[in-house]
Design a protein around this motif. Structure first.
Motif, PDB file in Angstrom:
ATOM      1  N   UNK A 128       0.834  -1.200   0.000  1.00 38.97           N
ATOM      2  CA  UNK A 128       0.000   0.000   0.000  1.00 38.97           C
ATOM      3  C   UNK A 128       0.873   1.256   0.000  1.00 38.97           C
ATOM      4  N   UNK A 129       1.903   1.256   0.836  1.00 40.77           N
ATOM      5  CA  UNK A 129       2.881   2.333   0.831  1.00 40.77           C
ATOM      6  C   UNK A 129       2.385   3.687   1.314  1.00 40.77           C
ATOM      7  N   UNK A 130       1.197   3.737   1.881  1.00 42.96           N
ATOM      8  CA  UNK A 130       0.632   4.981   2.397  1.00 42.96           C
ATOM      9  C   UNK A 130       0.155   4.724   3.813  1.00 42.96           C
ATOM     10  N   UNK A 131      -0.336   5.764   4.445  1.00 44.17           N
ATOM     11  CA  UNK A 131      -0.848   5.666   5.805  1.00 44.17           C
ATOM     12  C   UNK A 131      -2.229   5.011   5.793  1.00 44.17           C
ATOM     13  N   UNK A 132      -2.315   3.794   6.310  1.00 39.76           N
ATOM     14  CA  UNK A 132      -3.595   3.079   6.341  1.00 39.76           C
ATOM     15  C   UNK A 132      -4.624   3.775   7.229  1.00 39.76           C
ATOM     16  N   UNK A 133      -4.166   4.608   8.148  1.00 41.63           N
ATOM     17  CA  UNK A 133      -5.091   5.330   9.022  1.00 41.63           C
ATOM     18  C   UNK A 133      -5.915   6.367   8.267  1.00 41.63           C
ATOM     19  N   UNK A 134      -5.498   6.708   7.053  1.00 46.95           N
ATOM     20  CA  UNK A 134      -6.226   7.688   6.250  1.00 46.95           C
ATOM     21  C   UNK A 134      -7.329   7.056   5.400  1.00 46.95           C
ATOM     22  N   UNK A 135      -7.386   5.716   5.374  1.00 51.46           N
ATOM     23  CA  UNK A 135      -8.428   5.028   4.601  1.00 51.46           C
ATOM     24  C   UNK A 135      -9.768   5.249   5.299  1.00 51.46           C
ATOM     25  N   UNK A 136     -10.747   5.712   4.529  1.00 48.75           N
ATOM     26  CA  UNK A 136     -12.060   6.037   5.091  1.00 48.75           C
ATOM     27  C   UNK A 136     -13.148   5.050   4.695  1.00 48.75           C
ATOM     28  N   UNK A 137     -12.898   4.252   3.657  1.00 51.26           N
ATOM     29  CA  UNK A 137     -13.918   3.297   3.209  1.00 51.26           C
ATOM     30  C   UNK A 137     -13.270   2.125   2.489  1.00 51.26           C
ATOM     31  N   UNK A 138     -13.924   0.983   2.613  1.00 50.53           N
ATOM     32  CA  UNK A 138     -13.508  -0.236   1.914  1.00 50.53           C
ATOM     33  C   UNK A 138     -14.731  -0.746   1.172  1.00 50.53           C
ATOM     34  N   UNK A 139     -14.572  -1.000  -0.119  1.00 50.55           N
ATOM     35  CA  UNK A 139     -15.653  -1.546  -0.936  1.00 50.55           C
ATOM     36  C   UNK A 139     -15.275  -2.971  -1.320  1.00 50.55           C
ATOM     37  N   UNK A 140     -16.123  -3.911  -0.946  1.00 48.84           N
ATOM     38  CA  UNK A 140     -15.907  -5.322  -1.274  1.00 48.84           C
ATOM     39  C   UNK A 140     -16.898  -5.718  -2.365  1.00 48.84           C
ATOM     40  N   UNK A 141     -16.410  -6.462  -3.344  1.00 48.14           N
ATOM     41  CA  UNK A 141     -17.276  -7.023  -4.371  1.00 48.14           C
ATOM     42  C   UNK A 141     -16.984  -8.509  -4.464  1.00 48.14           C
ATOM     43  N   UNK A 142     -18.024  -9.321  -4.298  1.00 51.34           N
ATOM     44  CA  UNK A 142     -17.860 -10.766  -4.452  1.00 51.34           C
ATOM     45  C   UNK A 142     -17.742 -11.097  -5.930  1.00 51.34           C
ATOM     46  N   UNK A 143     -17.225 -12.265  -6.207  1.00 47.46           N
ATOM     47  CA  UNK A 143     -17.080 -12.726  -7.578  1.00 47.46           C
ATOM     48  C   UNK A 143     -18.391 -12.780  -8.348  1.00 47.46           C
ATOM     49  N   UNK A 144     -19.506 -12.892  -7.621  1.00 47.28           N
ATOM     50  CA  UNK A 144     -20.815 -12.922  -8.283  1.00 47.28           C
ATOM     51  C   UNK A 144     -21.371 -11.521  -8.547  1.00 47.28           C
ATOM     52  N   UNK A 145     -20.624 -10.477  -8.153  1.00 44.87           N
ATOM     53  CA  UNK A 145     -21.030  -9.103  -8.428  1.00 44.87           C
ATOM     54  C   UNK A 145     -21.720  -8.378  -7.287  1.00 44.87           C
TER      55      UNK A 145
END
Length: 123
Positions: A29-46
């Motif tokens: 990632x090489x950046x500050x993970x504390x600055x991440x505000x959202x995670x979007x997950x997509x399953x293989x089925x969409x």
């Protein structure tokens, strides 16, 4: 003697280049993970799930940050994935990867990224 030494050095360099490269998620990632505000997950089925709650984002990244990503020898593009994952800082997407490719490289992980995503999906 000098030719043998040069040959040995060249062989060692070539052999070192053939070893699978291993990096942690934090290194990739090489950046500050504390600055991440959202995670979007997509399953293989969409189907998708957005994680925006600060504590859940932090928990997900805490589990992901020390995961070891080991580059696969086979770098041919495959089809399909268990999950794709996008990280955001505000509205800016900072990283996209799936459970078999990151930054255009095939990998396997220890522990398995899919199991971490499964756990986050269930919350």
């Amino acid at each position: 003697m000098r030719k043998i030494l040069i040959s040995a050095i060249l062989f060692a360099g070539i052999a070192a280049g053939c070893k699978p490269q291993t990096e942690t998620f934090s290194e990739i990632y090489g950046k500050d993970l504390n600055k991440v505000t959202a995670v979007y997950l997509t399953k293989g089925d969409g189907t998708t799930k957005d994680i925006k709650d600060k504590s859940k984002v932090k928990d997900f990244l805490a589990k992901l940050k020390n995961v070891k990503f080991i580059t696969d020898k086979n770098q041919e593009k495959g089809a399909g994935y268990a999950y794709s994952i996008k990280l955001f800082e505000g509205k800016k997407e900072t990283l996209f990867f799936d459970t078999s490719r990151i930054k255009d490289y095939n990998f396997h992980s220890d522990p398995d990224v899919a199991s971490i995503a499964d756990e986050a999906w269930g919350k």
